[in-house]
Design a protein around this motif. Structure first.
Motif, PDB file in Angstrom:
ATOM      1  N   GLY A 169       0.781  -1.216   0.000  1.00 40.56           N
ATOM      2  CA  GLY A 169       0.000   0.000   0.000  1.00 40.56           C
ATOM      3  C   GLY A 169       0.817   1.272   0.000  1.00 40.56           C
ATOM      4  N   GLN A 170       2.100   1.199  -0.381  1.00 43.67           N
ATOM      5  CA  GLN A 170       2.991   2.362  -0.402  1.00 43.67           C
ATOM      6  C   GLN A 170       3.428   2.622  -1.832  1.00 43.67           C
ATOM      7  N   LEU A 171       3.266   3.864  -2.280  1.00 43.01           N
ATOM      8  CA  LEU A 171       3.664   4.286  -3.617  1.00 43.01           C
ATOM      9  C   LEU A 171       4.897   5.166  -3.483  1.00 43.01           C
ATOM     10  N   ARG A 172       5.966   4.831  -4.194  1.00 40.27           N
ATOM     11  CA  ARG A 172       7.225   5.569  -4.104  1.00 40.27           C
ATOM     12  C   ARG A 172       7.319   6.556  -5.267  1.00 40.27           C
ATOM     13  N   CYS A 173       7.639   7.809  -4.929  1.00 39.89           N
ATOM     14  CA  CYS A 173       7.767   8.855  -5.940  1.00 39.89           C
ATOM     15  C   CYS A 173       8.982   8.580  -6.817  1.00 39.89           C
ATOM     16  N   PRO A 174       8.838   8.551  -8.139  1.00 43.18           N
ATOM     17  CA  PRO A 174      10.007   8.313  -9.006  1.00 43.18           C
ATOM     18  C   PRO A 174      11.053   9.434  -8.950  1.00 43.18           C
ATOM     19  N   GLU A 175      10.678  10.618  -8.478  1.00 42.30           N
ATOM     20  CA  GLU A 175      11.604  11.742  -8.427  1.00 42.30           C
ATOM     21  C   GLU A 175      12.426  11.740  -7.148  1.00 42.30           C
ATOM     22  N   CYS A 176      11.751  11.804  -5.995  1.00 45.68           N
ATOM     23  CA  CYS A 176      12.460  11.917  -4.712  1.00 45.68           C
ATOM     24  C   CYS A 176      12.487  10.622  -3.930  1.00 45.68           C
ATOM     25  N   ARG A 177      11.882   9.571  -4.420  1.00 42.74           N
ATOM     26  CA  ARG A 177      11.848   8.263  -3.769  1.00 42.74           C
ATOM     27  C   ARG A 177      11.132   8.300  -2.421  1.00 42.74           C
ATOM     28  N   GLN A 178      10.303   9.288  -2.193  1.00 46.60           N
ATOM     29  CA  GLN A 178       9.553   9.364  -0.951  1.00 46.60           C
ATOM     30  C   GLN A 178       8.310   8.495  -1.068  1.00 46.60           C
ATOM     31  N   SER A 179       7.993   7.803   0.013  1.00 46.54           N
ATOM     32  CA  SER A 179       6.861   6.876  -0.001  1.00 46.54           C
ATOM     33  C   SER A 179       5.592   7.598   0.422  1.00 46.54           C
ATOM     34  N   HIS A 180       4.495   7.251  -0.231  1.00 46.22           N
ATOM     35  CA  HIS A 180       3.178   7.804   0.072  1.00 46.22           C
ATOM     36  C   HIS A 180       2.174   6.667   0.077  1.00 46.22           C
TER      37      HIS A 180
END
Length: 443
Positions: A51-62
Motif C-alpha cells: 500500500g505504499q507508492l514511491r515517488c520516481p523523483e524523490c523516492r519518498q513513499s506515500h
C-alpha cells in the motif's frame, strides 16, 4: 550532440513527465509536490507494495489510498505547448526541403553543409552523438569503439537518460519494471530486486515471447480445428434438417391421403345406412298423405253443405254424400311407430374403418420416427470378446496420448463438464412430468 538551447527546449523539459518522458497529460500532484501523468500514477499504484507508492523523483513513499489533486494550471500550459508544437511541426514540414522531420542530422557535419546531405545513420549511446555514414566508420572499424553500442538515429537523447542522475539507461528492474542507470543500481534503492542489463532483459523477454508465440500458434491450430469440426457439424445438421423436412412433407401428404380415404369410406357407409333407413319413412309419409287427402275431401264437403241455402238441394246432396263422409271420418288415422335409429351396425362398420386407418397411420409414423432418429432394432449381433479387448486397448492408447499432449486442456474440459452435469442434475430433480390424460370419447 545537436540539441536546441532556446526557451522552448527548457519549457518542454519542464513540461515532460519523468515516467513516460512525454508532455504531461492530465497531470496530478503527489504529496511531495512532484507532478506525473494520471495514467503513469495508476501504473505505479498497481506495482506498489504494502500500500505504499514511491515517488520516481524523490523516492519518498506515500500511501496509495491518498487522493491525488489535479494540477489544472500545469495541464493548461502543457496542452497549449503541445498545440503550439504541433502547429510549428506542421509548418516546418511544409517548409523543409532538405530532409524529413524524422531524419536526424549528423553532429559532426556543419549545419550549412547541404550538398553532402549530413543525415545520421547511427547514434552512439556512449558518446551520445549521431553520425552520418562517413563519421560512423571509426566506430565500425577501430577496436577502441568496439564496446560502444550503436542504435538507430535518435533525435532526443533524453528519452534514453535517467532524469534523476542524467546517465544513460543500461539496466532493467524486472520487479518494478523500470529502466535504471548505473547510479540507480549503486544507490541501493533496488537492492534485492531482479536487475539485468538491457540486452539480457531483452533476450529473456524475447524468449518468453517465443514461448507465448508457440502457445498462440498451438491455440490457433486448435481453434481452426474446432472451427472446422463445428462447420462440419453445422453442415451435417443442415443436411439432417433438410432430409427431415422432406420426410415430414412426404408423411404429411401420405397422412392426408389416408385421412381422405378414411373420411370417404365413412361417408359412404353413412349414405348407405341412410338409404336403407329412408325406405320405411317414405312409406309412412305416403300413408299420412292419403289420410290428409281424405280429411281435406270431407272438410270441403261439409263446408259446401253448410253454405247451401236451398232445402231441396241440401237434402238431396246430404242423402247422397253424408254416408260416405261419415265412413271416411270413422276411418282411423295412421300413426307411425316412434323413430328409432339403429346405429349399432353403423358403429361397428365405422370402428373397423377407424382401426384400419389408425394401424396404417401408426405404421407410417413408426417408419418416419425410425428414419429421422436413426433407430436400430434390438436384434444386433453380439460383439466378439477379442474385438472388444482390441477396441479397448486402442482406446486406452489413444486416451493416454491425448492426456500426455493436452493434459491442461483436458482438465479444464472435465471441470466444465462437471459443472454442466451438476446443473443438469439439479434441473432434473426439479422437473416433475405431468401425467397424460386420455380425453377421447366415442360418439
Amino acid at each position: 550532440m545537436a540539441t536546441s538551447s532556446g526557451d522552448s527546449s527548457i519549457l518542454e523539459e519542464e513540461l515532460t513527465c519523468p515516467v513516460c518522458l512525454d508532455l504531461y497529460r492530465d497531470p496530478h500532484l503527489l504529496p511531495c509536490g512532484h507532478n506525473f501523468c494520471l495514467p503513469c500514477l495508476r501504473r505505479l499504484k498497481t506495482r506498489s507494495a504494502h500500500g505504499q507508492l514511491r515517488c520516481p523523483e524523490c523516492r519518498q513513499s506515500h500511501r496509495s489510498s491518498v487522493t491525488w489533486q489535479k494540477n489544472f494550471k500545469l495541464a493548461n500550459i502543457a496542452d497549449s505547448f503541445r498545440r503550439r508544437g504541433q502547429s510549428e511541426h506542421s509548418s516546418h514540414s511544409r517548409s523543409s526541403l532538405s530532409h524529413t522531420p524524422t531524419e536526424v542530422r549528423c553532429d559532426y557535419c556543419p549545419i550549412n553543409e547541404v550538398e553532402n546531405d549530413p543525415k545520421a545513420v547511427k547514434t552512439c549511446l556512449k558518446c551520445e552523438v549521431s553520425m552520418c555514414q562517413k563519421h560512423v566508420q571509426p566506430h565500425l572499424e577501430l577496436p577502441a569503439f568496439r564496446e560502444h553500442p550503436l542504435v538507430e538515429p535518435l533525435n532526443d537523447m533524453r528519452k534514453r537518460k535517467c532524469m534523476e542522475h542524467d546517465e544513460m539507461f543500461r539496466y532493467y528492474c524486472l520487479d518494478e519494471r523500470l529502466l535504471l542507470c548505473n547510479a540507480c543500481t549503486i544507490e541501493g534503492t533496488h537492492n534485492g530486486h531482479s536487475v539485468k542489463t538491457l540486452k539480457n532483459a531483452m533476450k529473456d523477454l524475447k524468449l518468453h515471447l517465443d514461448i507465448q508465440l508457440h502457445k498462440v500458434n498451438r491455440k490457433i491450430v486448435r481453434a481452426e480445428k474446432n472451427r472446422q469440426e463445428q462447420k462440419e457439424i453445422e453442415r451435417q445438421n443442415k443436411a439432417y434438417l433438410d432430409d427431415t423436412d422432406q420426410q415430414l412433407d412426404s408423411f404429411r401428404e401420405t397422412s392426408i391421403a389416408h385421412l381422405d380415404a378414411f373420411l370417404a369410406s365413412v361417408r359412404e357407409c353413412i349414405h348407405t345406412y341412410e338409404v336403407e333407413q329412408g325406405g320405411g319413412v317414405q312409406q309412412n309419409l305416403a300413408r299420412i298423405a292419403q289420410d290428409q287427402t281424405h280429411l281435406l275431401e270431407v272438410h270441403s264437403g261439409l263446408e259446401r253443405f253448410l253454405k247451401e241455402s236451398d232445402p231441396f238441394q241440401f237434402i238431396r246432396d246430404y242423402n247422397s254424400s253424408a254416408k260416405r263422409y261419415r265412413r271416411l271420418l270413422r276411418k282411423p288415422l295412421f300413426f307411425p311407430d316412434e323413430p328409432t335409429v339403429d346405429t349399432e351396425p353403423l358403429y361397428e362398420i365405422m370402428e373397423g374403418k377407424m382401426a384400419e386407418f389408425i394401424a396404417e397411420l401408426r405404421q407410417h409414423t413408426s417408419t418416419l420416427i425410425s428414419s429421422v432418429c436413426h433407430f436400430e432394432g434390438d436384434g444386433e449381433e453380439e460383439v466378439d470378446e477379442d474385438d472388444e479387448e482390441s477396441f479397448e486397448d486402442d482406446y486406452n492408447d489413444s486416451a493416454s496420448e491425448v492426456e500426455d499432449e493436452e493434459e491442461e486442456e483436458m482438465r479444464s474440459e472435465e471441470e466444465e463438464e462437471q459443472n454442466h452435469s451438476t446443473g443438469q442434475e439439479s434441473a432434473d430433480e426439479e422437473y416433475t412430468p405431468e401425467e397424460d390424460e386420455d380425453d377421447e370419447e366415442d360418439d
